[in-house]
Design a protein around this motif. Structure first.
Motif, PDB file in Angstrom:
ATOM      1  N   ALA A  56       0.661  -1.145   0.297  1.00 29.68           N
ATOM      2  CA  ALA A  56       0.374   0.346  -0.033  1.00 29.68           C
ATOM      3  C   ALA A  56       0.857   1.183  -0.203  1.00 29.68           C
ATOM      4  O   ALA A  56       1.904   1.271   0.688  1.00 29.68           O
ATOM      5  N   ASN A  57       0.426   2.499  -0.127  1.00 35.18           N
ATOM      6  CA  ASN A  57       1.208   3.285  -1.049  1.00 35.18           C
ATOM      7  C   ASN A  57       0.840   4.367   0.611  1.00 35.18           C
ATOM      8  O   ASN A  57      -0.732   4.170   1.217  1.00 35.18           O
ATOM      9  N   SER A  58       1.305   4.489   1.384  1.00 38.71           N
ATOM     10  CA  SER A  58       0.811   6.030   2.114  1.00 38.71           C
ATOM     11  C   SER A  58       0.137   7.227   1.172  1.00 38.71           C
ATOM     12  O   SER A  58       0.303   7.002   0.161  1.00 38.71           O
ATOM     13  N   ALA A  59       0.106   8.469   1.886  1.00 36.16           N
ATOM     14  CA  ALA A  59      -0.785   9.244   1.294  1.00 36.16           C
ATOM     15  C   ALA A  59      -0.261  10.519   1.712  1.00 36.16           C
ATOM     16  O   ALA A  59       1.020  10.591   2.269  1.00 36.16           O
ATOM     17  N   SER A  60      -0.986  11.428   0.995  1.00 34.26           N
ATOM     18  CA  SER A  60      -0.620  13.057   1.861  1.00 34.26           C
ATOM     19  C   SER A  60       0.715  13.378   0.821  1.00 34.26           C
ATOM     20  O   SER A  60       0.721  12.856  -0.090  1.00 34.26           O
ATOM     21  N   THR A  61       1.987  14.064   1.407  1.00 34.71           N
ATOM     22  CA  THR A  61       2.777  14.445   1.121  1.00 34.71           C
ATOM     23  C   THR A  61       4.129  13.125   1.315  1.00 34.71           C
ATOM     24  O   THR A  61       4.639  13.518   0.426  1.00 34.71           O
ATOM     25  N   ASP A  62       3.793  11.978   1.795  1.00 35.30           N
ATOM     26  CA  ASP A  62       4.337  11.243   1.846  1.00 35.30           C
ATOM     27  C   ASP A  62       3.643   9.802   0.589  1.00 35.30           C
ATOM     28  O   ASP A  62       4.367   8.681   0.615  1.00 35.30           O
ATOM     29  N   GLU A  63       3.199   9.733   0.123  1.00 33.28           N
ATOM     30  CA  GLU A  63       3.037   9.314  -1.232  1.00 33.28           C
ATOM     31  C   GLU A  63       3.453   9.285  -2.092  1.00 33.28           C
ATOM     32  O   GLU A  63       4.269   9.741  -2.658  1.00 33.28           O
ATOM     33  N   ILE A  64       4.157   7.932  -2.659  1.00 36.02           N
ATOM     34  CA  ILE A  64       5.066   7.673  -3.810  1.00 36.02           C
ATOM     35  C   ILE A  64       3.868   7.905  -5.031  1.00 36.02           C
ATOM     36  O   ILE A  64       3.119   7.676  -5.677  1.00 36.02           O
ATOM     37  N   THR A  65       5.227   8.162  -5.890  1.00 37.32           N
ATOM     38  CA  THR A  65       4.464   8.455  -7.298  1.00 37.32           C
ATOM     39  C   THR A  65       5.574   7.893  -8.623  1.00 37.32           C
ATOM     40  O   THR A  65       7.178   7.715  -7.520  1.00 37.32           O
ATOM     41  N   ALA A  66       5.279   8.038  -9.577  1.00 41.78           N
ATOM     42  CA  ALA A  66       6.399   7.685 -10.444  1.00 41.78           C
ATOM     43  C   ALA A  66       7.894   8.118 -10.335  1.00 41.78           C
ATOM     44  O   ALA A  66       8.934   7.704 -10.929  1.00 41.78           O
ATOM     45  N   ALA A  67       7.866   9.652 -10.207  1.00 45.87           N
ATOM     46  CA  ALA A  67       9.185  10.312  -9.895  1.00 45.87           C
ATOM     47  C   ALA A  67      10.142   9.919  -8.844  1.00 45.87           C
ATOM     48  O   ALA A  67      11.329   9.643  -8.823  1.00 45.87           O
ATOM     49  N   GLU A  68       9.843   8.768  -8.046  1.00 48.15           N
ATOM     50  CA  GLU A  68      10.421   8.378  -6.780  1.00 48.15           C
ATOM     51  C   GLU A  68      10.947   6.420  -7.834  1.00 48.15           C
ATOM     52  O   GLU A  68      10.916   5.840  -6.630  1.00 48.15           O
ATOM     53  N   ILE A  69      10.693   5.918  -9.132  1.00 50.23           N
ATOM     54  CA  ILE A  69      10.990   5.222  -9.179  1.00 50.23           C
ATOM     55  C   ILE A  69      12.249   4.874  -9.108  1.00 50.23           C
ATOM     56  O   ILE A  69      12.932   5.880  -9.618  1.00 50.23           O
ATOM     57  N   GLY A  70      13.257   4.277  -8.079  1.00 52.08           N
ATOM     58  CA  GLY A  70      14.506   3.862  -8.227  1.00 52.08           C
ATOM     59  C   GLY A  70      15.237   4.456  -7.114  1.00 52.08           C
ATOM     60  O   GLY A  70      16.061   3.903  -6.512  1.00 52.08           O
ATOM     61  N   ALA A  71      14.154   5.635  -6.151  1.00 51.98           N
ATOM     62  CA  ALA A  71      14.465   5.719  -4.892  1.00 51.98           C
ATOM     63  C   ALA A  71      14.281   4.620  -3.650  1.00 51.98           C
ATOM     64  O   ALA A  71      13.640   3.811  -3.989  1.00 51.98           O
ATOM     65  N   ASP A  72      14.468   5.112  -2.680  1.00 54.21           N
ATOM     66  CA  ASP A  72      14.815   4.055  -1.239  1.00 54.21           C
ATOM     67  C   ASP A  72      12.719   4.417  -1.232  1.00 54.21           C
ATOM     68  O   ASP A  72      12.219   5.502  -1.240  1.00 54.21           O
TER      69      ASP A  72
END
Length: 137
Positions: A84-100
């Motif tokens: 599951a993805n977190s919400a609000s400012t902690d939501e993960i988007t495609a921009a985070e692919i490859g990041a921790d």
């Protein structure tokens, strides 16, 4: 140790993606949950803490809620799994692919470490409408 001078029987794990690990004291691991190692090297469900390391997905349910560390073992698989993805400012988007990404609980990951309150889950492999695909090495 010296170099080989004859053949050596070198054991092999049949499936290195699955580990059998001791369960931490007083913990219940649920099949499909995010598995982590605690500071003592015991398997524990993912939770907001700074002393854990995400290692994969629990392959079975093991109830060690009344036991000491190591009383029971659990199978943990490494690979790429959707949580599951977190919400609000902690939501993960495609921009985070490859990041921790970071552990919120045993089914949720977040973009940040929560102001140094969360441990690393793994690496964001992909994101879709159902959650975040996390890679565990």
């Amino acid at each position: 140790m010296t170099a080989l001078a004859a053949d050596r029987n070198t054991p092999e794990k049949l499936d290195p993606s699955i580990r059998q690990l001791d369960v931490a004291a007083a913990k219940t691991c649920y099949a499909g949950g995010l598995a982590a190692l605690d500071a003592n090297g015991n398997a524990t469900p993912g939770a907001t803490a700074t002393t854990l390391l995400g290692i994969g997905r629990f392959e079975e349910t093991v109830d060690n809620s009344g036991g000491a560390a190591g009383d029971l073992t659990v199978k943990v698989k490494r690979g790429v799994f959707r949580f599951a993805n977190s919400a609000s400012t902690d939501e993960i988007t495609a921009a985070e692919i490859g990041a921790d990404c970071y552990i919120v609980d045993d089914q949720t990951v977040a973009k940040t470490d929560g102001s140094s309150t969360r441990s690393k889950a793994g690496t964001v492999y992909d994101v879709d409408s159902l959650g975040v695909w996390v890679e565990f090495a």
